[in-house]
Motif scaffolding. Structure first.
Motif, mmCIF file in Angstrom:
data_model
loop_
_atom_site.group_PDB
_atom_site.id
_atom_site.type_symbol
_atom_site.label_atom_id
_atom_site.label_comp_id
_atom_site.label_asym_id
_atom_site.label_seq_id
_atom_site.Cartn_x
_atom_site.Cartn_y
_atom_site.Cartn_z
ATOM 1 N N PRO A 33 25.481 7.582 -2.156
ATOM 2 C CA PRO A 33 25.902 8.915 -2.578
ATOM 3 C C PRO A 33 25.123 9.337 -3.819
ATOM 4 O O PRO A 33 25.019 8.575 -4.783
ATOM 5 C CB PRO A 33 27.391 8.743 -2.903
ATOM 6 N N ALA A 34 24.555 10.525 -3.771
ATOM 7 C CA ALA A 34 23.765 11.023 -4.905
ATOM 8 C C ALA A 34 23.826 12.532 -4.911
ATOM 9 O O ALA A 34 23.595 13.168 -3.870
ATOM 10 C CB ALA A 34 22.321 10.549 -4.804
ATOM 11 N N GLY A 35 24.153 13.091 -6.056
ATOM 12 C CA GLY A 35 24.299 14.538 -6.138
ATOM 13 C C GLY A 35 25.421 14.987 -5.218
ATOM 14 O O GLY A 35 26.481 14.370 -5.160
ATOM 15 N N THR A 36 25.167 16.021 -4.441
ATOM 16 C CA THR A 36 26.205 16.513 -3.525
ATOM 17 C C THR A 36 25.999 15.995 -2.099
ATOM 18 O O THR A 36 26.604 16.505 -1.159
ATOM 19 C CB THR A 36 26.225 18.055 -3.513
ATOM 20 N N GLY A 37 25.155 14.984 -1.963
ATOM 21 C CA GLY A 37 24.890 14.450 -0.632
ATOM 22 C C GLY A 37 24.770 12.940 -0.615
ATOM 23 O O GLY A 37 25.271 12.246 -1.498
ATOM 24 N N PHE A 88 32.330 17.831 -5.577
ATOM 25 C CA PHE A 88 32.006 16.670 -6.406
ATOM 26 C C PHE A 88 30.529 16.332 -6.347
ATOM 27 O O PHE A 88 29.800 16.766 -5.440
ATOM 28 C CB PHE A 88 32.873 15.457 -6.061
ATOM 29 N N TYR A 89 30.127 15.540 -7.317
ATOM 30 C CA TYR A 89 28.721 15.188 -7.507
ATOM 31 C C TYR A 89 28.651 13.691 -7.789
ATOM 32 O O TYR A 89 29.331 13.192 -8.687
ATOM 33 C CB TYR A 89 28.189 15.987 -8.696
ATOM 34 N N SER A 90 27.823 12.983 -7.027
ATOM 35 C CA SER A 90 27.715 11.531 -7.205
ATOM 36 C C SER A 90 26.502 11.177 -8.055
ATOM 37 O O SER A 90 25.471 11.837 -7.989
ATOM 38 C CB SER A 90 27.588 10.841 -5.840
#
Lengths: 139, 149
Positions: free
Chosen positions: A86-90, B60-62
């Motif tokens: 998971p990274a950013g919004t994707g 949300f933001y990962s």
């Protein structure tokens, strides 16, 4: 006398090593396979992803079992199927295939301990939204 | 006789001491002493998370924390038609799970000039989340700054 004292000292020293008590063999640790499913709708140019946690390094099997438009199976539709982080919004894809739905694993890989994601995405060929259903399993 | 016994005992003690000092076998690796306390690394990387949030939704933001260290989240701004710039929203920090970000720290806050959420975290994947508390009447343009090692 000298020999006797040395012998006693050696025996006492060896005995002091301790910690080497005989133990019964521990049972073989059995691992439980975790199986999860992820379904939804994929829009043209879209991406959907699902995050999961691997508690240790493990193999991962991903199966895209179904693609459909409306109530009809979309047998000729091929989409991207990937694994990543998971990274950013994707989901930042590390390994992927472009595939149609089938009842066989399309993606087999290994993942390290930590949080990962499986993802489906349009490679630019979708002209309408499709419903998808995938399953993935890992230890 | 007495002298001989003393010498022998001395030799035996020396032998035992050398043997014990060289180890009993199991502890074959020399270990480096570990620091009793871990120092938290600074939040040196700043990610900007901005977008448009529809009424009644969340986003949300990962991001990846590369080493044990400080993570901060600053709800910097919100705006748009019919959206006051002082509107309170929910923000939080957590970890991605399924199709969501499961938060462990949350706060209801208006935008500010300093981080509203701060914590120290192990290396790993985390997420920052923002959601409508029920105050939105129109889509809102938001901006969060996430700092981490």
């Amino acid at each position: 006398m000298t020999r006797l004292v040395l012998l006693v000292a050696a025996m006492a020293t060896l005995a002091a090593c301790g910690g080497d008590t005989a133990t019964s063999p521990s049972p073989i640790e059995s691992k439980t396979m975790t199986e999860q499913s992820f379904s939804g709708t994929l829009d043209p140019h879209g991406q959907r992803f699902y995050s999961f946690t691997a508690t240790e390094g493990t193999s991962l099997i991903v199966l895209l079992g179904s693609l459909s438009t409306g109530s009809a199976p979309a047998t000729s539709v091929r989409i991207g199927l990937g694994v990543g982080t998971p990274a950013g919004t994707g989901c930042a894809v590390r390994e992927s295939v472009v595939t149609a739905a089938a009842l066989t694993a399309q993606l087999r890989t290994s993942v390290a301990k930590g949080i990962h994601c499986v993802t489906v995405y349009d490679t630019g060929t979708l002209t309408e939204s499709v419903s998808f259903a995938l399953r993935f399993s890992y230890y | 006789m007495h002298t001989t016994v003393l010498r022998t005992l001395r030799a035996a003690s020396l032998f035992a001491a050398i043997f014990l000092a060289t180890g009993c076998g199991d502890d074959d690796a020399v270990t480096t002493p570990t620091s009793p306390t871990q120092t938290a690394a600074d939040a040196s990387i700043v990610d900007t998370f901005e977008g448009r949030l529809p009424v009644g939704t969340e986003s949300f933001y990962s991001f990846t924390v590369n080493e044990y260290g400080t993570v901060t989240v600053q709800f910097e701004s919100i705006g748009g038609s019919f959206v006051p710039s002082t509107l309170m929203m929910g923000i939080g920090l957590g970890q991605p799970a399924g199709t969501d970000c499961v938060t462990t720290t949350t706060l209801n806050t208006a935008p500010g000039t300093a981080p509203q959420v701060t914590g120290v975290y192990e290396a790993g994947v985390y997420c920052a989340k923002i959601w409508d508390l029920g105050n939105l009447y129109a889509p809102a343009d938001f901006r969060l700054l996430i700092a981490h090692p």
